[in-house]
Enzyme design. Structure first.
Site, PDB file in Angstrom:
ATOM      1  N   HIS A   1      -5.062   2.530  -5.921  1.00  0.00           N
ATOM      2  CA  HIS A   1      -4.424   3.564  -5.076  1.00  0.00           C
ATOM      3  C   HIS A   1      -5.470   4.366  -4.286  1.00  0.00           C
ATOM      4  O   HIS A   1      -5.602   5.574  -4.442  1.00  0.00           O
ATOM      5  CB  HIS A   1      -3.556   4.511  -5.923  1.00  0.00           C
ATOM      6  CG  HIS A   1      -2.527   5.238  -5.098  1.00  0.00           C
ATOM      7  ND1 HIS A   1      -1.238   5.463  -5.529  1.00  0.00           N
ATOM      8  CD2 HIS A   1      -2.583   5.787  -3.857  1.00  0.00           C
ATOM      9  CE1 HIS A   1      -0.566   6.122  -4.605  1.00  0.00           C
ATOM     10  NE2 HIS A   1      -1.370   6.335  -3.566  1.00  0.00           N
TER      11      HIS A   1
ATOM     12  N   GLU B   1       0.872   4.403 -12.748  1.00  0.00           N
ATOM     13  CA  GLU B   1      -0.423   4.870 -12.237  1.00  0.00           C
ATOM     14  C   GLU B   1      -0.811   6.161 -12.930  1.00  0.00           C
ATOM     15  O   GLU B   1       0.068   7.016 -13.112  1.00  0.00           O
ATOM     16  CB  GLU B   1      -0.354   5.111 -10.727  1.00  0.00           C
ATOM     17  CG  GLU B   1      -0.127   3.847  -9.927  1.00  0.00           C
ATOM     18  CD  GLU B   1      -0.197   4.094  -8.427  1.00  0.00           C
ATOM     19  OE1 GLU B   1      -0.648   5.182  -8.011  1.00  0.00           O
ATOM     20  OE2 GLU B   1       0.193   3.208  -7.678  1.00  0.00           O
TER      21      GLU B   1
ATOM     22  N   ARG C   1       4.184   2.277  -2.309  1.00  0.00           N
ATOM     23  CA  ARG C   1       4.419   2.784  -3.658  1.00  0.00           C
ATOM     24  C   ARG C   1       4.801   1.620  -4.565  1.00  0.00           C
ATOM     25  O   ARG C   1       5.558   0.727  -4.171  1.00  0.00           O
ATOM     26  CB  ARG C   1       5.560   3.815  -3.666  1.00  0.00           C
ATOM     27  CG  ARG C   1       5.197   5.192  -3.147  1.00  0.00           C
ATOM     28  CD  ARG C   1       4.189   5.910  -4.045  1.00  0.00           C
ATOM     29  NE  ARG C   1       3.923   7.282  -3.631  1.00  0.00           N
ATOM     30  CZ  ARG C   1       2.891   7.645  -2.860  1.00  0.00           C
ATOM     31  NH1 ARG C   1       2.036   6.757  -2.406  1.00  0.00           N
ATOM     32  NH2 ARG C   1       2.714   8.927  -2.559  1.00  0.00           N
TER      33      ARG C   1
ATOM     34  N   ASP D   1      -2.249  -2.036  -3.788  1.00  0.00           N
ATOM     35  CA  ASP D   1      -2.997  -0.791  -3.959  1.00  0.00           C
ATOM     36  C   ASP D   1      -2.197   0.204  -4.793  1.00  0.00           C
ATOM     37  O   ASP D   1      -2.659   1.299  -5.065  1.00  0.00           O
ATOM     38  CB  ASP D   1      -3.325  -0.190  -2.584  1.00  0.00           C
ATOM     39  CG  ASP D   1      -4.198   1.058  -2.670  1.00  0.00           C
ATOM     40  OD1 ASP D   1      -5.220   1.018  -3.392  1.00  0.00           O
ATOM     41  OD2 ASP D   1      -3.858   2.072  -2.033  1.00  0.00           O
TER      42      ASP D   1
ATOM     43  N   THR E   1       0.841  -1.201   0.000  1.00  0.00           N
ATOM     44  CA  THR E   1       0.000   0.000   0.000  1.00  0.00           C
ATOM     45  C   THR E   1       0.872   1.245   0.000  1.00  0.00           C
ATOM     46  O   THR E   1       0.382   2.345   0.249  1.00  0.00           O
ATOM     47  CB  THR E   1      -0.900   0.048   1.250  1.00  0.00           C
ATOM     48  OG1 THR E   1      -0.059  -0.103   2.403  1.00  0.00           O
ATOM     49  CG2 THR E   1      -1.955  -1.030   1.230  1.00  0.00           C
TER      50      THR E   1
HETATM   51  C1  DGY Z   1      -0.057   9.595  -0.096  1.00  0.00           C
HETATM   52  O1  DGY Z   1      -0.507  10.440   0.680  1.00  0.00           O
HETATM   53  O2  DGY Z   1       1.143   9.496  -0.333  1.00  0.00           O
HETATM   54  C2  DGY Z   1      -1.034   8.689  -0.744  1.00  0.00           C
HETATM   55  O3  DGY Z   1      -0.402   7.731  -1.524  1.00  0.00           O
HETATM   56  C3  DGY Z   1      -2.045   9.453  -1.567  1.00  0.00           C
HETATM   57  O4  DGY Z   1      -1.399  10.358  -2.368  1.00  0.00           O
END
Ligand code: DGY
Length: 320
Positions: free
Chosen positions: A287, A269, A240, A264, A238
């Site tokens: 995401h 992306e 990157r 996610d 979740t």
């Molecule tokens: C973040 O805050 O880094 C999330 O991935 C949404 O941008």
């Protein structure tokens, strides 16, 4: 009365955020809600004192080098700042802030959802019921991997990693983590520290990534490291997409060494990885880790708090 600072908001933020921004700033919102291009950012640097972007706007060194001198602060509506070349922005004297803390629980919730969904065949199960293809049941049907009591490896024991660990304790998981340094005992809550990623992987029946994407962590989960996971491990990301070598993950899923993945975020992306689409052992979301109403408001307000401090001549709380 002095003029309000001129602010560009690059995407459609929450209504409460936009209302507050309109009250306090001379604000222009990109109502089209399309990602800001390099040309948009360069143009904005001449017209605005401040920008509130999301991770969809890329402040590369090349773009920042073309900025006009007006822009003073990039107050990100995100905790991740891998879309910003921080040294380049710093060299131009532009302040940069992010929105930590406020999205940790929402992101940890999505990590739990992905972990459970990947472990228990959510994709295939939903598909066969939804399409009317469910014509069979047996005790050996769709047998998954139990989360309760299993060993969990967390890479990155920052705020989101800690929030995920707190929720995973509800499943009585045995928690291990890798972080550059051990976290304080009251934050580790009994989790076992590993001084290397390799050491952690050996015990990670479930592995969840919670570290930022930096040049040092790009491709962190590569073929060699995936091979260190116990056979049948479940991988959750979740954080990157850049942290994962997607070709290597796909190969590990196809060989069965990794049983399932919950993702996610992706290298590309929006869009994701089309090669993943054929794999029913990958549970994917677009995401949306921080996408709850409460968290979107909190992220927007945190970005505005940082701007308010900056324009009041104070150091913003989340100055990077
Ligand atoms: C973040 O805050 O880094 C999330 O991935 C949404 O941008």
């Amino acid at each position: 009365m002095s003029q309000k600072p001129r602010l560009w908001i690059t995407r459609r933020l929450s209504d409460a955020t936009l209302a507050r921004a309109a009250r306090d700033y001379d604000v222009v919102v990109n109502e089209a809600d399309t990602p800001g291009t390099a040309a948009d950012l360069i143009a904005a640097s001449a017209d605005f004192d401040a920008v509130v972007p999301c991770h969809s706007e890329h402040f590369s060194a090349e773009v920042v080098a073309q900025f006009a001198p007006r822009l003073k602060i990039v107050a990100n509506h995100s905790v991740g700042v891998d879309h910003c070349d921080l040294p380049a922005l710093k060299a131009r004297g532009i302040a940069v802030t992010n929105t930590p803390d406020v999205l940790s629980d929402a992101t940890a919730e999505i990590a739990i959802l992905l972990m459970l969904g990947a472990a228990r065949h959510a994709v295939a199960g939903d598909r066969i019921v939804r399409t009317g293809a469910w014509d069979f049941w047996s005790p050996s049907f769709m047998v998954g991997k139990q989360v309760t009591g299993a060993r969990l490896g967390i890479i990155g024991m920052g705020r989101v990693g800690q929030a995920f660990a707190r929720k995973a304790r509800g499943f009585e998981m045995e928690i291990h983590y890798y972080n550059r340094n051990p976290v304080a005992d009251d934050l580790a809550q009994g989790a076992t520290y590993h001084a290397s990623v390799e050491s952690l992987l050996g015990v990670a029946d479930f592995l969840s990534l919670h570290c930022p994407a930096t040049p040092a962590t790009k491709g962190l989960l590569n073929a060699e490291r995936l091979a260190l996971l116990p056979k049948g491990a479940v991988v959750v990301n979740t954080a990157r997409g850049a942290l994962v070598d997607e070709a290597a993950l796909l190969a590990a899923l196809q060989s069965g060494h990794v049983a399932a993945a919950g993702l996610d975020c992706f290298v590309t992306e929006p869009g994701g990885n089309p090669a993943f689409a054929t794999q029913e052992n990958i549970f994917m979301l677009p995401h949306i880790g921080s996408a709850t109403t409460k968290t979107r408001d909190a992220m927007g307000f945190r970005a505005l708090d940082n701007l308010d401090a900056f324009f009041a001549g104070k150091s913003p709380k989340d100055l990077l």
